[in-house]
Motif scaffolding. Sequence first.
Motif, mmCIF file in Angstrom:
data_model
loop_
_atom_site.group_PDB
_atom_site.id
_atom_site.type_symbol
_atom_site.label_atom_id
_atom_site.label_comp_id
_atom_site.label_asym_id
_atom_site.label_seq_id
_atom_site.Cartn_x
_atom_site.Cartn_y
_atom_site.Cartn_z
ATOM 1 N N MET A 79 0.775 -1.307 -0.044
ATOM 2 C CA MET A 79 0.041 0.005 -0.163
ATOM 3 C C MET A 79 0.800 1.214 0.231
ATOM 4 O O MET A 79 1.780 1.252 0.738
ATOM 5 C CB MET A 79 -1.059 -0.175 1.244
ATOM 6 N N THR A 80 0.643 2.095 -0.939
ATOM 7 C CA THR A 80 1.291 3.437 -0.932
ATOM 8 C C THR A 80 1.011 4.378 0.072
ATOM 9 O O THR A 80 -0.107 4.470 0.633
ATOM 10 C CB THR A 80 1.078 4.232 -2.331
ATOM 11 N N TYR A 81 2.218 5.044 0.582
ATOM 12 C CA TYR A 81 1.932 5.879 1.797
ATOM 13 C C TYR A 81 2.414 7.096 1.338
ATOM 14 O O TYR A 81 3.759 7.541 0.998
ATOM 15 C CB TYR A 81 2.585 5.414 3.026
ATOM 16 N N THR A 82 1.329 8.321 1.588
ATOM 17 C CA THR A 82 2.107 9.769 1.414
ATOM 18 C C THR A 82 2.649 10.308 2.486
ATOM 19 O O THR A 82 1.761 10.292 3.612
ATOM 20 C CB THR A 82 0.832 10.334 0.902
ATOM 21 N N VAL A 83 3.818 10.519 2.678
ATOM 22 C CA VAL A 83 4.528 10.965 3.796
ATOM 23 C C VAL A 83 4.249 12.522 4.162
ATOM 24 O O VAL A 83 4.196 13.314 3.407
ATOM 25 C CB VAL A 83 6.066 10.966 3.753
ATOM 26 N N ASP A 84 3.540 12.511 5.476
ATOM 27 C CA ASP A 84 3.102 13.818 5.927
ATOM 28 C C ASP A 84 4.282 14.442 6.957
ATOM 29 O O ASP A 84 4.636 13.833 7.680
ATOM 30 C CB ASP A 84 2.005 13.843 6.753
ATOM 31 N N PHE A 85 4.911 15.409 6.547
ATOM 32 C CA PHE A 85 5.997 16.149 7.347
ATOM 33 C C PHE A 85 5.471 16.986 8.188
ATOM 34 O O PHE A 85 6.187 17.585 8.913
ATOM 35 C CB PHE A 85 6.802 16.947 6.190
ATOM 36 N N HIS A 86 4.113 17.291 8.262
ATOM 37 C CA HIS A 86 3.544 18.054 9.561
ATOM 38 C C HIS A 86 3.342 17.037 10.872
ATOM 39 O O HIS A 86 3.335 17.744 11.837
ATOM 40 C CB HIS A 86 2.287 18.663 8.971
ATOM 41 N N THR A 87 2.987 15.866 10.489
ATOM 42 C CA THR A 87 2.647 14.808 11.651
ATOM 43 C C THR A 87 3.407 13.769 11.184
ATOM 44 O O THR A 87 3.256 12.904 10.275
ATOM 45 C CB THR A 87 1.145 14.731 11.817
ATOM 46 N N VAL A 88 4.866 13.650 11.975
ATOM 47 C CA VAL A 88 5.676 12.528 11.411
ATOM 48 C C VAL A 88 5.150 11.156 11.935
ATOM 49 O O VAL A 88 4.680 11.289 13.046
ATOM 50 C CB VAL A 88 7.047 12.675 12.161
ATOM 51 N N SER A 89 4.913 10.235 11.269
ATOM 52 C CA SER A 89 4.530 8.987 11.461
ATOM 53 C C SER A 89 5.459 7.870 11.257
ATOM 54 O O SER A 89 6.332 7.843 10.321
ATOM 55 C CB SER A 89 3.213 8.815 10.779
ATOM 56 N N THR A 90 5.473 6.656 12.229
ATOM 57 C CA THR A 90 6.356 5.566 11.838
ATOM 58 C C THR A 90 5.670 4.688 10.710
ATOM 59 O O THR A 90 6.061 3.482 10.673
ATOM 60 C CB THR A 90 6.689 4.909 12.994
ATOM 61 N N VAL A 101 5.661 6.711 -0.445
ATOM 62 C CA VAL A 101 6.567 5.415 -0.331
ATOM 63 C C VAL A 101 5.851 4.120 -0.327
ATOM 64 O O VAL A 101 4.452 4.369 -0.198
ATOM 65 C CB VAL A 101 7.530 5.402 0.962
ATOM 66 N N GLU A 102 6.401 2.992 -0.694
ATOM 67 C CA GLU A 102 5.541 1.792 -0.761
ATOM 68 C C GLU A 102 6.557 0.653 -0.146
ATOM 69 O O GLU A 102 7.644 0.903 0.021
ATOM 70 C CB GLU A 102 5.275 1.320 -2.321
ATOM 71 N N PRO A 103 5.697 -0.364 0.524
ATOM 72 C CA PRO A 103 6.367 -1.341 1.086
ATOM 73 C C PRO A 103 7.603 -2.072 0.059
ATOM 74 O O PRO A 103 7.377 -1.976 -1.190
ATOM 75 C CB PRO A 103 5.526 -2.261 1.429
ATOM 76 N N ALA A 104 8.664 -2.364 0.650
ATOM 77 C CA ALA A 104 9.847 -3.123 -0.232
ATOM 78 C C ALA A 104 9.348 -4.016 -1.082
ATOM 79 O O ALA A 104 9.855 -4.227 -2.148
ATOM 80 C CB ALA A 104 10.888 -3.553 0.588
ATOM 81 N N ALA A 105 8.561 -4.896 -0.556
ATOM 82 C CA ALA A 105 7.741 -6.055 -1.481
ATOM 83 C C ALA A 105 7.066 -5.559 -2.613
ATOM 84 O O ALA A 105 7.244 -6.321 -3.833
ATOM 85 C CB ALA A 105 6.938 -6.790 -0.799
ATOM 86 N N ASP A 106 6.798 -4.154 -2.854
ATOM 87 C CA ASP A 106 6.180 -3.685 -3.840
ATOM 88 C C ASP A 106 6.954 -2.889 -4.695
ATOM 89 O O ASP A 106 6.666 -2.225 -5.691
ATOM 90 C CB ASP A 106 4.834 -2.805 -3.365
ATOM 91 N N ALA A 107 8.248 -2.621 -4.120
ATOM 92 C CA ALA A 107 9.092 -1.659 -4.841
ATOM 93 C C ALA A 107 10.501 -2.527 -5.178
ATOM 94 O O ALA A 107 11.419 -1.974 -5.262
ATOM 95 C CB ALA A 107 9.678 -0.594 -3.795
ATOM 96 N N GLU A 108 10.284 -3.612 -5.621
ATOM 97 C CA GLU A 108 11.542 -4.387 -5.982
ATOM 98 C C GLU A 108 12.360 -3.791 -7.063
ATOM 99 O O GLU A 108 13.451 -3.862 -7.197
ATOM 100 C CB GLU A 108 11.102 -5.928 -6.451
ATOM 101 N N ASP A 109 11.767 -3.338 -8.240
ATOM 102 C CA ASP A 109 12.428 -2.861 -9.289
ATOM 103 C C ASP A 109 13.442 -1.559 -8.772
ATOM 104 O O ASP A 109 14.476 -1.488 -9.386
ATOM 105 C CB ASP A 109 11.580 -2.272 -10.299
ATOM 106 N N THR A 110 12.962 -0.735 -8.095
ATOM 107 C CA THR A 110 13.685 0.403 -7.448
ATOM 108 C C THR A 110 14.727 -0.151 -6.639
ATOM 109 O O THR A 110 15.822 0.484 -6.737
ATOM 110 C CB THR A 110 12.502 1.170 -6.692
#
Length: 154
Positions: A1-12, A45-54
Amino acid sequence: MTYTVDFHTVSTVGLESSPAAEALAGLRANEARYFKNKYDHEFTVEPAADAEDTIEWVHRILQEERGIVISSPPLQATAFQVENIRMAYVFYESGLSVNVMYSLDEGGKRAVGFKLADGMEVPDELATRFKFARQKSKLAGTIRGSYFTIKKEY
């Protein structure tokens, strides 16, 4: 699942298995803020399993340019293009972030950057090869970074 990084509210989100999850999340948010402010780009960002080419592309460059193999498992990655620059990021469980900046213009800048999350030790595979400069960040605390220039075509 793709996650859009929010720099206003830092999340793990997606980084929970890292012993440096909070610091790595701050590092990731710091990158998101940079790309939003400079290029108006939403950093996803996406999980490593979904970003193998990158991940394979980044690992190939590390191996072929400097014989580097990162021992920590990748957690997340992203690849995108801003202006005429191809960017790739891989975030590792250890707290390491590796990015590739690859200009598509002939003679443009091409480099690999390493950033260490606040508090993490320099990985053995990088310790004897690079010196790390310190940078302060409101989101990530103290970031230590280094880089090398890419010589070949990828």
